[in-house]
Enzyme design. Structure first.
Site, PDB file in Angstrom:
ATOM      1  N   ASN A  33       0.766  -1.356  -0.110  1.00 30.08           N
ATOM      2  CA  ASN A  33       0.025   0.325   0.050  1.00 30.08           C
ATOM      3  C   ASN A  33       0.883   1.072  -0.189  1.00 30.08           C
ATOM      4  OD1 ASN A  33       0.804  -0.644   2.440  1.00 30.08           O
ATOM      5  ND2 ASN A  33      -1.056   0.290   3.642  1.00 30.08           N
ATOM      6  N   ASP A  43      -3.233  -5.624   1.952  1.00 28.57           N
ATOM      7  CA  ASP A  43      -3.198  -5.249   3.336  1.00 28.57           C
ATOM      8  C   ASP A  43      -3.659  -3.570   3.455  1.00 28.57           C
ATOM      9  OD1 ASP A  43      -2.698  -5.945   6.136  1.00 28.57           O
ATOM     10  OD2 ASP A  43      -0.926  -4.436   5.897  1.00 28.57           O
ATOM     11  N   ASP A  65       3.860  -5.718  11.765  1.00 31.77           N
ATOM     12  CA  ASP A  65       2.600  -4.364  11.045  1.00 31.77           C
ATOM     13  C   ASP A  65       3.364  -3.312  11.436  1.00 31.77           C
ATOM     14  OD1 ASP A  65       0.628  -3.526   9.680  1.00 31.77           O
ATOM     15  OD2 ASP A  65      -0.874  -4.006  11.158  1.00 31.77           O
ATOM     16  N   HIS A  99      -2.290 -10.262  11.092  1.00 39.14           N
ATOM     17  CA  HIS A  99      -2.475  -9.622  12.115  1.00 39.14           C
ATOM     18  C   HIS A  99      -4.046 -10.144  12.888  1.00 39.14           C
ATOM     19  CE1 HIS A  99      -4.653  -6.959   9.455  1.00 39.14           C
ATOM     20  NE2 HIS A  99      -3.589  -6.301   9.283  1.00 39.14           N
ATOM     21  N   HIS A 158       4.073   6.808  10.922  1.00 39.67           N
ATOM     22  CA  HIS A 158       3.376   7.820  10.634  1.00 39.67           C
ATOM     23  C   HIS A 158       4.158   8.956  11.318  1.00 39.67           C
ATOM     24  CE1 HIS A 158       0.012   5.883   9.001  1.00 39.67           C
ATOM     25  NE2 HIS A 158      -0.197   4.925   9.996  1.00 39.67           N
TER      26      HIS A 158
HETATM   27 ZN   LIG Z   1      -3.575  -5.051   7.715  1.00 36.06          ZN
END
Ligand SMILES: [Zn+2]
Length: 438
Positions: free
Chosen positions: A108, A166, A319, A246, A323
Site C-alpha cells: 500500500n 493489506d 505490522d 495480524h 506515521h
Molecule cells: Zn492489515
C-alpha cells in the site's frame, strides 16, 4: 562497535567465528552451547569448531544467543510515495537494529505495488540503500481497488513473494475466490487483511466497555472473525494457501484452529502489541495505541498467547506502520492507524519467553524459521551450507525505549518510556556484519 560492518564472513573473506554462544535453530531442533563458523556468506560449521581458518575474525558471543536471522513478514516501508514517514533505507535500518535480517513489505505505497516496475524499484532501492533484505508483497488487486487481479506470474518472476491488499480487505468474496484460485496455479501465498468493512464503519478502537466509557465508536471482534471465517472457507473451497495477517481476537484464533484441524492450508500471524497490550492502552485518548485491528481485551490477549503456544498462530510479525507527528498528534478519531514495531518486537517477544509462555526455540521459530517457510525464502536455519543470515541476541540487556533512540524515521510507539530486556547485538546478512552504535 569494533566489528562494524566487517566483511570477514562474506564472500571471499577469511571467515568469521562466533564463539561460545547459545545456538538455537528450530529447523534442526538444536539448542546448545557452541560456535558458528561463517565463510563465503554461508554457514560453514556449527558446534565445537576446532579447525579455525587462518586470519579468521573471531567474536566472543558468550552469554548471547546465535539464531537464524529474524524475519518480519509484515512491515510498511512507505517507499515509494510516503518517504516523509519512512524510506527503504530508514526502515531497513530500523529492521537491522531490531535484529531482523529480512522484512516483507506491504504494497500500500504510492504507487501501489501492483506492477513489476514497482516491485523492481523496491528491490533496486534495497540493493542501493538497504540494511536488511526486503521481500516485496505485491497487491492482489490493481490499485488495491478490490476489483481486477494483478499479474501474479509476472510479479512473482520479478521478485514478489506473496500477494495482499493489506490495509484494506478484499471486499468482494468472489474476487477473493478468483485470487485464491489464480494463486493456486503458482502455489502463491495470499495474505488476508481480514475485516468486514460494513461492521467497522468508522470505528476507531475495540468495541466494548472502554470504547463506551471514552465515547469512541467501536470495532467489534466480529468484524475480523467474519472475514477470517469467509477467507478460510474460500481457501478450503479452492485448496489454496492463505495467510491471515495480524490476528487480534480470541474468536479469530479459534476459527483458525478449527480451519487447521479440517486441513485448510491456512497460516496466521499476530503482532507483539496484541500479546503485550489491551484496549486499556487507549485510555487518555492515546493515539499511539490506535491501530487496525484495534487492541482488544485481556481475554483476547490471553487467547493470542495460547495460539502462539499451541501453533495456531504461526508467526510474530510487527505490522510496522510509521506515521508522522502530525498524523498522530491530533484528535483520536482523526489519527492514523498503526504503530512502529521493528525495534521493540524482539524484547516484547522475549517477555513471552521470560513469562514461561513459549521457549526460546518457539520464539525463534515464530520470528524466523516459520516466516521463512511461509514466504518460501532462504533463511530460518543455521544448518551447514545455509545462507549466513544470523541474529546475535543479548537476552539480558536492559534498555529503555526513547523517541530519539529509534532508527525509524517515525516514533509512533506506545512503548516509549518502557523498560525493555533483550536486544539484538548485531546481525549478519550473507555473512557480512551489520551493526550500529549502541
Ligand atoms: Zn492489515
Amino acid at each position: 562497535m569494533e566489528h562494524k560492518n566487517s566483511m570477514a564472513g562474506a564472500k571471499g573473506g577469511p571467515g568469521l567465528l562466533l564463539k561460545s554462544g547459545r545456538i538455537i535453530d528450530p529447523f534442526t531442533m538444536i539448542d546448545t552451547a557452541g560456535d558458528v563458523l561463517v565463510k563465503d556468506g554461508k554457514i560453514a560449521e556449527t558446534g565445537k569448531v576446532t579447525d579455525v581458518p587462518e586470519n579468521c575474525h573471531i567474536i566472543d558471543v558468550h552469554g548471547k544467543w546465535i539464531v537464524p536471522g529474524l524475519i518480519d513478514m509484515h512491515v510498511h516501508l512507505r517507499e515509494p510515495g510516503e518517504e516523509y514517514k519512512e524510506t527503504i533505507e530508514s526502515g531497513t535500518r530500523a529492521a537491522a537494529a531490531g535484529g531482523f535480517t529480512a522484512v516483507a513489505c506491504m504494497p500500500n505505497t504510492r504507487p501501489v505495488n501492483d506492477s513489476s516496475d514497482t516491485t523492481r524499484f523496491i528491490l533496486d532501492r534495497t540493493s542501493d540503500a538497504g540494511f536488511a533484505r526486503v521481500f516485496p508483497v505485491a497487491s492482489i488487486t490493481r490499485g488495491l481497488a478490490g476489483e481486477e487481479l494483478t499479474e501474479f506470474g509476472d510479479l512473482l518472476e520479478n521478485g514478489a513473494v506473496a500477494f495482499s491488499d493489506d490495509g484494506l480487505p478484499v471486499k468482494d468474496a468472489g474476487v477473493m475466490r478468483l485470487a485464491l484460485d489464480y494463486a493456486r496455479n503458482f502455489n502463491a501465498l495470499i495474505i488476508s487483511h481480514s475485516e468486514e468493512p460494513e461492521l467497522v464503519a468508522g470505528g476507531v478502537m475495540n468495541e466494548g466497555v472502554v470504547s463506551t466509557r471514552l465515547g469512541l465508536k467501536g470495532i467489534p471482534a466480529a468484524a475480523e472473525q467474519i472475514a477470517i471465517f469467509r477467507d478460510t472457507a474460500i481457501a478450503e473451497l479452492t485448496g489454496s494457501r492463505l495467510h491471515v495477517a495480524h490476528v487480534s481476537t480470541a474468536g479469530s484464533v479459534e476459527i483458525i484452529r478449527q480451519a487447521k484441524a479440517r486441513g485448510v492450508r491456512v497460516t496466521s500471524e499476530t503482532a507483539p502489541h496484541y500479546f503485550s497490550l489491551t484496549e486499556e492502552a487507549v485510555e487518555g485518548y492515546n493515539t499511539f495505541a490506535k491501530m487496525n485491528p484495534p487492541l482488544r481485551t485481556e481475554t483476547d490477549r490471553k487467547a493470542i498467547v495460547q495460539g502462539l503456544k499451541d501453533g495456531t498462530v504461526d508467526a510474530i510479525a510487527t505490522d510496522h506502520a510509521p506515521h508522522s507527528v502530525l498524523e498522530k498528534e491530533c484528535e483520536f478519531a482523526l489519527a492514523m492507524n498503526g504503530i512502529i514495531g521493528l525495534e521493540t518486537s524482539l524484547p516484547l517477544s522475549l517477555e513471552l519467553v521470560r513469562q514461561g509462555n513459549i521457549s526460546p526455540m518457539d520464539m525463534v521459530r515464530l520470528m524466523s524459521t516459520t516466516p521463512a517457510s511461509i514466504l518460501g525464502v532462504d533463511g530460518g536455519t543455521l544448518q551447514t551450507e545455509a545462507v549466513a543470515d544470523i541474529t546475535v541476541i543479548d537476552p539480558a540487556l536492559e534498555w529503555v525505549v526513547t523517541e530519539e533512540g529509534f532508527m525509524s524515521k517515525s516514533h509512533n510507539s506506545p512503548f516509549i518510556g518502557k523498560k525493555m530486556q533483550g536486544k539484538a547485538t548485531f546481525i549478519l546478512i550473507d555473512g557480512r556484519i551489520v551493526a550500529f552504535e549502541a
